[in-house]
Design a protein around this motif. Structure first.
Motif, mmCIF file in Angstrom:
data_model
loop_
_atom_site.group_PDB
_atom_site.id
_atom_site.type_symbol
_atom_site.label_atom_id
_atom_site.label_comp_id
_atom_site.label_asym_id
_atom_site.label_seq_id
_atom_site.Cartn_x
_atom_site.Cartn_y
_atom_site.Cartn_z
ATOM 1 N N MET A 243 -20.438 25.084 -79.261
ATOM 2 C CA MET A 243 -20.601 24.905 -80.707
ATOM 3 C C MET A 243 -19.842 25.993 -81.442
ATOM 4 S SD MET A 243 -22.859 23.296 -83.092
ATOM 5 C CE MET A 243 -24.372 22.977 -82.185
ATOM 6 N N LEU A 244 -18.998 25.582 -82.359
ATOM 7 C CA LEU A 244 -18.266 26.573 -83.146
ATOM 8 C C LEU A 244 -19.163 27.108 -84.262
ATOM 9 C CD1 LEU A 244 -14.844 24.717 -83.621
ATOM 10 C CD2 LEU A 244 -15.546 26.235 -81.756
ATOM 11 N N GLU B 235 -21.080 24.238 -86.435
ATOM 12 C CA GLU B 235 -20.040 23.204 -86.463
ATOM 13 C C GLU B 235 -20.577 21.834 -86.890
ATOM 14 O OE1 GLU B 235 -18.473 22.721 -82.546
ATOM 15 O OE2 GLU B 235 -17.492 20.831 -83.022
ATOM 16 N N THR B 236 -21.842 21.555 -86.551
ATOM 17 C CA THR B 236 -22.395 20.234 -86.840
ATOM 18 C C THR B 236 -22.470 19.956 -88.341
ATOM 19 O OG1 THR B 236 -24.571 21.238 -86.638
ATOM 20 C CG2 THR B 236 -23.777 19.967 -84.754
ATOM 21 N N TYR C 56 -14.024 17.758 -89.461
ATOM 22 C CA TYR C 56 -12.695 18.304 -89.154
ATOM 23 C C TYR C 56 -11.623 17.518 -89.895
ATOM 24 C CZ TYR C 56 -8.774 19.980 -86.279
ATOM 25 O OH TYR C 56 -7.609 20.541 -85.844
ATOM 26 N N ASP D 124 1.595 19.435 -86.019
ATOM 27 C CA ASP D 124 1.726 20.471 -84.996
ATOM 28 C C ASP D 124 0.549 20.357 -84.022
ATOM 29 O OD1 ASP D 124 3.951 21.317 -86.347
ATOM 30 O OD2 ASP D 124 2.917 22.948 -87.404
ATOM 31 N N ASN D 125 0.774 20.815 -82.806
ATOM 32 C CA ASN D 125 -0.270 20.723 -81.779
ATOM 33 C C ASN D 125 -0.216 21.958 -80.897
ATOM 34 O OD1 ASN D 125 -2.337 19.474 -80.309
ATOM 35 N ND2 ASN D 125 -0.872 18.513 -78.893
ATOM 36 N N PRO D 126 -0.302 23.150 -81.526
ATOM 37 C CA PRO D 126 -0.034 24.368 -80.766
ATOM 38 C C PRO D 126 -1.200 24.756 -79.848
ATOM 39 C CG PRO D 126 -0.755 24.942 -82.962
ATOM 40 C CD PRO D 126 -0.651 23.443 -82.931
ATOM 41 N N ARG D 127 -0.848 25.454 -78.775
ATOM 42 C CA ARG D 127 -1.858 26.155 -77.978
ATOM 43 C C ARG D 127 -1.824 27.588 -78.486
ATOM 44 N NH1 ARG D 127 -2.812 29.331 -73.547
ATOM 45 N NH2 ARG D 127 -4.567 28.684 -72.240
ATOM 46 N N PHE E 126 -3.700 27.913 -85.128
ATOM 47 C CA PHE E 126 -3.504 26.625 -85.799
ATOM 48 C C PHE E 126 -4.156 26.692 -87.179
ATOM 49 C CE2 PHE E 126 -4.587 21.837 -85.751
ATOM 50 C CZ PHE E 126 -3.303 21.481 -86.142
ATOM 51 N N ARG F 175 -7.510 28.933 -86.504
ATOM 52 C CA ARG F 175 -8.302 28.964 -85.270
ATOM 53 C C ARG F 175 -7.347 28.997 -84.091
ATOM 54 N NH1 ARG F 175 -10.148 24.881 -81.852
ATOM 55 N NH2 ARG F 175 -9.078 23.451 -83.245
ATOM 56 N N THR G 175 -6.553 27.609 -80.726
ATOM 57 C CA THR G 175 -6.983 26.388 -80.028
ATOM 58 C C THR G 175 -7.247 26.623 -78.541
ATOM 59 O OG1 THR G 175 -4.699 25.722 -79.588
ATOM 60 C CG2 THR G 175 -5.705 24.904 -81.625
ATOM 61 N N ALA G 176 -6.860 27.798 -78.035
ATOM 62 C CA ALA G 176 -7.166 28.102 -76.637
ATOM 63 C C ALA G 176 -8.506 28.825 -76.498
ATOM 64 C CB ALA G 176 -6.052 28.942 -76.018
ATOM 65 N N ASN H 146 -10.764 29.333 -79.344
ATOM 66 C CA ASN H 146 -11.662 28.941 -80.435
ATOM 67 C C ASN H 146 -12.014 30.088 -81.379
ATOM 68 O OD1 ASN H 146 -11.827 26.191 -80.048
ATOM 69 N ND2 ASN H 146 -13.500 26.353 -78.576
#
Lengths: 407, 88
Positions: free
Chosen positions: B1-2, B14-15, B19, B47-50, B53, B71, B73-74, B76
């Motif tokens: 959970m973020l 996060e809930t 997004y 974009d879809n970076p690792r 983002f 954030r 993405t690897a 969080n």
């Protein structure tokens, strides 16, 4: 209860671990199920054996090791039904062809309907499937009770089961053994399977790719075929080639081992959970992707919580089962929830990506058509609709919500 | 959970959020002058970076306002991008 099936004994030696050569006719990036099946059919169907499959980790250790092993072809649209049903035809003959019992179990797949609209949509999908030669039936609750006695068919739950579609040819297979079966046969035909070899970029000359840069040095290639799932854009970004893909976590979980109790696969789009029982006895559960982009191979706990709540309402008998393990894969999702299989602006670079949540069931089918595409430079009729250009022409194959599972 | 920091409501689970994908994707100035490829790019290419983002979230179960975060993405790990600023 039926006795537990005997696990197949792997042959003593499955594949060689060769040093990479400096050049191959075809380099496949990614040794998941798709990469391995593609290598197998390149050798078997097209006689192309000077092939390397490069894998940054270990063979079939990515999404192939993380999926929920369900096989079905009950997709709504003609293009999808054709591709997935081709895969299903191949699944049925592969254990004999690969001389490896990977426990393909056609125990049937039920997709539940919980609302009047879902009943109409499901019956429409059954008719579409039948027109496409896909086996499909609409079943009422009384018959569901016979097919899956542990399912809660009470009318007093929040979303009662009003009926289901049934694909009797659907089922599960033992995913690791599928990969090993393809790997062994590809290896026998001369394909080099190279693990611990991360592809980090490409060598190019004008509109041709001449090779790949790897952690083991440069490797030249006549043709390069990507089968890297969630990490595809990390590679294409190095070429400045932008793809309509977003990588998301997709979670699954297993329970402790239970005696055989769950006789088929049950999927529910509406409460969103799918559940089957592995050959060894674990309950295998999955649901949708986490909404945000992520490469961490882990997702959010509330997603697991929701899918387990849904599963418990459908299967009250599982209330005392313990969760043993949860995990996530990194899946690449396209805007229309259908894959991209075909050429790129680089004439000898090919794409197989964007499978989102559905790649495992397609493994032999995509291997077949992707090998054809790589060998001939042109799409097979089955993957022609899946080109990158559909996002420009607008000829989308919009399986969002139509494919018997929400994406 | 973020654990996500809403610029108006503070740290929330996060809930409570929806997004919204990549931030700073502006509606084209002259859509009628665009060809199919450019329009497809606006609609579908992100974009879809690792790694880092820039992305949008809406606090749907709270103040219902949109905002941006950065954030990784690897991992969080989340950095509020422009705390207190409304997303474009």
């Amino acid at each position: 209860m039926a006795p537990l099936p005997v696990q197949p004994q792997p042959p003593p030696r499955l594949w060689r671990s060769p040093e990479p050569k400096r050049h191959y006719e075809v380099v496949i990036v990614g040794s998941g199920g798709h990469g391995l099946a593609t290598a197998y059919y390149l050798a078997r169907n097209h006689g192309i054996r000077d092939v390397a499959v490069l894998e940054r980790g270990w063979l079939a250790g990515g999404n192939m090791a993380r999926n929920t092993t369900i096989i079905r072809s009950n997709y709504l649209f003609d293009e999808s039904a054709a591709l997935y049903n081709h895969a299903l035809d191949l699944w049925e003959q592969l254990p004999a062809e690969l001389e490896y019992d990977f426990l393909f179990s056609q125990r049937g797949v039920l997709n539940l309907a919980h609302t009047e609209q879902e009943v109409r949509d499901s019956r429409r999908r059954v008719f579409a499937n039948q027109l496409n030669g896909v086996d499909a039936e609409w079943v009422e609750p009384a018959e569901i009770a016979e097919l899956c006695p542990i399912l809660n068919l009470s009318e007093d739950i929040r979303y009662p089961v009003l009926g289901a579609t049934l694909q009797r040819r659907g089922g599960i297979a033992k995913h690791d053994h599928v990969a090993w079966a393809f790997a062994r046969k590809a290896d026998e035909m001369g394909v080099d399977l190279i693990q611990g070899c991360e592809v980090t970029g490409f060598e190019t000359d004008g509109d041709r790719v001449t090779g790949v840069q790897t952690s083991l040095g440069p490797i030249g290639a006549g043709r390069v075929a990507l089968a890297a799932a969630g990490r595809t854009t990390l590679l294409t970004d190095t070429l400045g080639l932008r793809l309509p893909l977003q990588s998301h976590p997709l979670q699954a979980l297993v329970s402790e081992l239970l005696e055989p109790i769950h006789p088929c696969v049950v999927m529910s789009n509406h409460v969103h959970v799918y559940c089957s029982q592995a050959h060894k006895g674990e309950l295998v559960l999955g649901a949708g992707i986490d909404t945000y982009n992520g490469y961490g191979q882990r997702g959010s706990v509330h997603v697991i919580e929701r899918q387990m709540a849904a599963a418990l309402e459908l299967f009250p008998i599982f209330a005392q089962a313990h969760v043993i393990r949860t995990w996530a894969g990194t899946v690449d999702v396209t805007p229309d929830a259908s894959p991209i299989i075909g050429p790129t602006p680089y004439e000898n670079l090919f794409l197989n990506c964007g499978w989102g949540t559905g790649g495992f069931k397609a493994t032999p089918g995509v291997g077949w058509v992707y090998a054809h595409t790589i060998a001939t430079g042109r799409p097979h009729p089955l993957n022609e609709p899946y080109g990158l250009d559909r996002f420009t022409t607008g000829a989308l194959i919009d399986e969002h919500g139509a494919a018997a599972v929400a994406h | 959970m973020l654990l996500i920091h809403c610029p108006w409501c503070g740290d929330r689970d996060e809930t409570e959020f929806h997004y919204g994908g990549q931030a700073h994707v502006d509606y084209p100035d002259n859509p009628n002058d665009m060809g199919d490829a450019d329009w497809a790019g606006y609609l579908f290419l992100r974009d879809n970076p690792r790694g880092l983002f820039h992305e949008r979230w809406s606090h749907t179960a709270g103040c219902r306002r949109w905002f941006n975060v950065v954030r990784d993405t690897a991992t969080n790990e989340i950095h509020p991008e422009t705390a207190g600023k409304v997303a474009p």
